[in-house]
Design a protein around this motif. Sequence first.
Motif, PDB file in Angstrom:
ATOM      1  N   GLY A   1      47.718  52.749  -1.648  1.00 53.84           N
ATOM      2  CA  GLY A   1      48.164  52.745  -0.259  1.00 53.84           C
ATOM      3  C   GLY A   1      47.518  53.840   0.548  1.00 53.84           C
ATOM      4  N   LEU A   2      47.311  55.006  -0.082  1.00 51.21           N
ATOM      5  CA  LEU A   2      46.669  56.126   0.596  1.00 51.21           C
ATOM      6  C   LEU A   2      45.211  55.818   0.894  1.00 51.21           C
ATOM      7  CD1 LEU A   2      47.432  58.937   1.599  1.00 51.21           C
ATOM      8  CD2 LEU A   2      46.742  59.852  -0.617  1.00 51.21           C
ATOM      9  N   VAL A   3      44.513  55.215  -0.058  1.00 53.17           N
ATOM     10  CA  VAL A   3      43.090  54.890   0.126  1.00 53.17           C
ATOM     11  C   VAL A   3      42.894  53.875   1.246  1.00 53.17           C
ATOM     12  CG1 VAL A   3      41.087  53.790  -0.942  1.00 53.17           C
ATOM     13  CG2 VAL A   3      42.412  55.467  -2.229  1.00 53.17           C
ATOM     14  N   PHE A   4      43.593  52.747   1.145  1.00 48.75           N
ATOM     15  CA  PHE A   4      43.376  51.681   2.122  1.00 48.75           C
ATOM     16  C   PHE A   4      44.089  51.956   3.446  1.00 48.75           C
ATOM     17  CE2 PHE A   4      42.839  49.591  -2.069  1.00 48.75           C
ATOM     18  CZ  PHE A   4      41.501  49.258  -1.927  1.00 48.75           C
ATOM     19  N   GLY A   5      45.193  52.692   3.369  1.00 48.36           N
ATOM     20  CA  GLY A   5      45.864  53.097   4.597  1.00 48.36           C
ATOM     21  C   GLY A   5      45.001  54.056   5.402  1.00 48.36           C
ATOM     22  N   TYR A   6      44.346  54.962   4.697  1.00 48.80           N
ATOM     23  CA  TYR A   6      43.434  55.891   5.370  1.00 48.80           C
ATOM     24  C   TYR A   6      42.302  55.127   6.042  1.00 48.80           C
ATOM     25  CZ  TYR A   6      40.242  59.771   6.173  1.00 48.80           C
ATOM     26  OH  TYR A   6      39.395  60.685   6.768  1.00 48.80           O
ATOM     27  N   LEU A   7      41.745  54.151   5.336  1.00 50.41           N
ATOM     28  CA  LEU A   7      40.637  53.370   5.898  1.00 50.41           C
ATOM     29  C   LEU A   7      41.086  52.628   7.156  1.00 50.41           C
ATOM     30  CD1 LEU A   7      37.714  52.463   5.555  1.00 50.41           C
ATOM     31  CD2 LEU A   7      38.527  50.584   4.118  1.00 50.41           C
TER      32      LEU A   7
END
Length: 546
Positions: A61-67
């Motif tokens: 969630g952190l990876v794709f949320g950041y993107l």
Amino acid sequence: MQAQTQEERDTLVLAKLGKKSVLRRRFNFLSILGFACTILVTWEGSLILFTTGLTNGGSAGLVFGYLFVWIGTIAVFTTMAEMASMAPTSGGQYHWVSMLAPPSCRVFLSYITSWLVICGWQAILSGSGYLGGNQVVALIALNNPDYVPELWHGTLLFWGFILVAVFINTVTSRVLPQIEVAVLVLHVVGFFAFMIPIVHLAPEKASSHDVFTQFTNGGGWSSQGLSFFVGLIGSVFAMFGCDSAVHMAEETRNAEVVVPWCMVSATLLNGAFGWGMVIAVLFITVDITAALESPTGSLGFPIIDITYSALGSKAGTSVLTAILLFMTAAGAISAMATSSRLIWALARDRGLPGWRLVTKLQPKTAIPTLAIIITSLVAILVGLINIGSATAFNAVISLSVSSLYASYIITETLLLYRRCTGFIHPHQGHLSSLSNNNNNNNNPANHLTWGPFHLPGIFGIAVNIFAVAFGLIIFFFSFWPVATPVEPATMNYSIVMTGAVVVFALVYYVVYARRIYTGPVVEVVFEEAAVDEMAPKEKIGLGMGV
């Protein structure tokens, strides 16, 4: 006709907005880029604000949320860069609203927006001091297991960060651009200095499967998707505020070109660094729960425990954390400069009590000293809230996201309306095509003219639409608490703070401000027909007299 110097052109660009050129233009592209990057400090902020995304969303969630946040932020600040190129003035959003809004609601919307922007930046300044002070507390806890932190410890350190920002913005204000360039270098070098050791020395690494597919609903929400959106706010806080460059526009050479390109460049550069750092740290974070429950994690900084686990050295961890501390302090310096220029700009437009005093500049340096003092005093008073309640203070910090994104939504929606109805004229490059259209309610809206930075046609409209949609999503979720069930100690009170700001602005406007605030004041009248005939000295005089 003699060729214009850059100083003459800058004076005329400001004059067509009805403003005198009174601040000294010390910043160029590199220094204002450093200024904007210092406010964003995205890779540093992503580490400091790790907890929100880990709790709601987990590693994937952190990876794709950041993107998702990065793409949305690019759209937001690209759209705002168009307005910065159209009107590079310290007032920023509230000045643009006055230009773009229909005459019937122009003054009212401009005034409400001014308070949203000022309170948002005041909250960013307080947040920078708070995060810096509590990083020091967490670092002490790492090196001294017997240390018992108290709320007032963080407040005293917070005040220390504010006083440093005051010193840099007043005593050493002449070299602030050079300081920002040096900070930009540290920002870039520090990225590699932090990431390489922790990745190389980490004894264990997570698998790609865990990093890119492991979602977590630590907030106990009804669905993983809802948890994902709640967890976006940490990444948003680490990546917004690029409009700081706009509020320094009257101190930037060739601002109509430099400021918008700086906003886009800073968003791209910081976003790339931040995403790379997030992924790198997630690979070395084998036990996320342990990091969150560690002594430093319980203080809100699990990254310190993650770094210590990777290096196995308290001294090494302290050195790397010192980079984050320094960049946080630099962010407070830039936030104070931004907030003080906003206060000065609104006072110049007679939107604040005591505006005659607040607009006075320090004779030798031409900086708004009283505005800096007001900004710092407000931040110091806000710091007292933390002594009584960390929850209440966090609500003040959350005000930065909701208030600024509200101002972004208002300005970008108005821009979308104007561009779709064809009321904005093409940029023609020569100052004789410009017109002073920002303030007088009698001026027709079709005098609006694009600046040198502009996304043309359907592409510009699409980016503008996405920016508004993204802003609405972030504004909506900025009011959500981190977890359920919601208790008084875990409630997100930012909706109360934002509502209080709007109510105060409404009451003050009705009772007093509507009689003296009529939108951005026209200090000089731009005579477009006379530009070609003016000698260079006369052109400079246009921006310095009424």
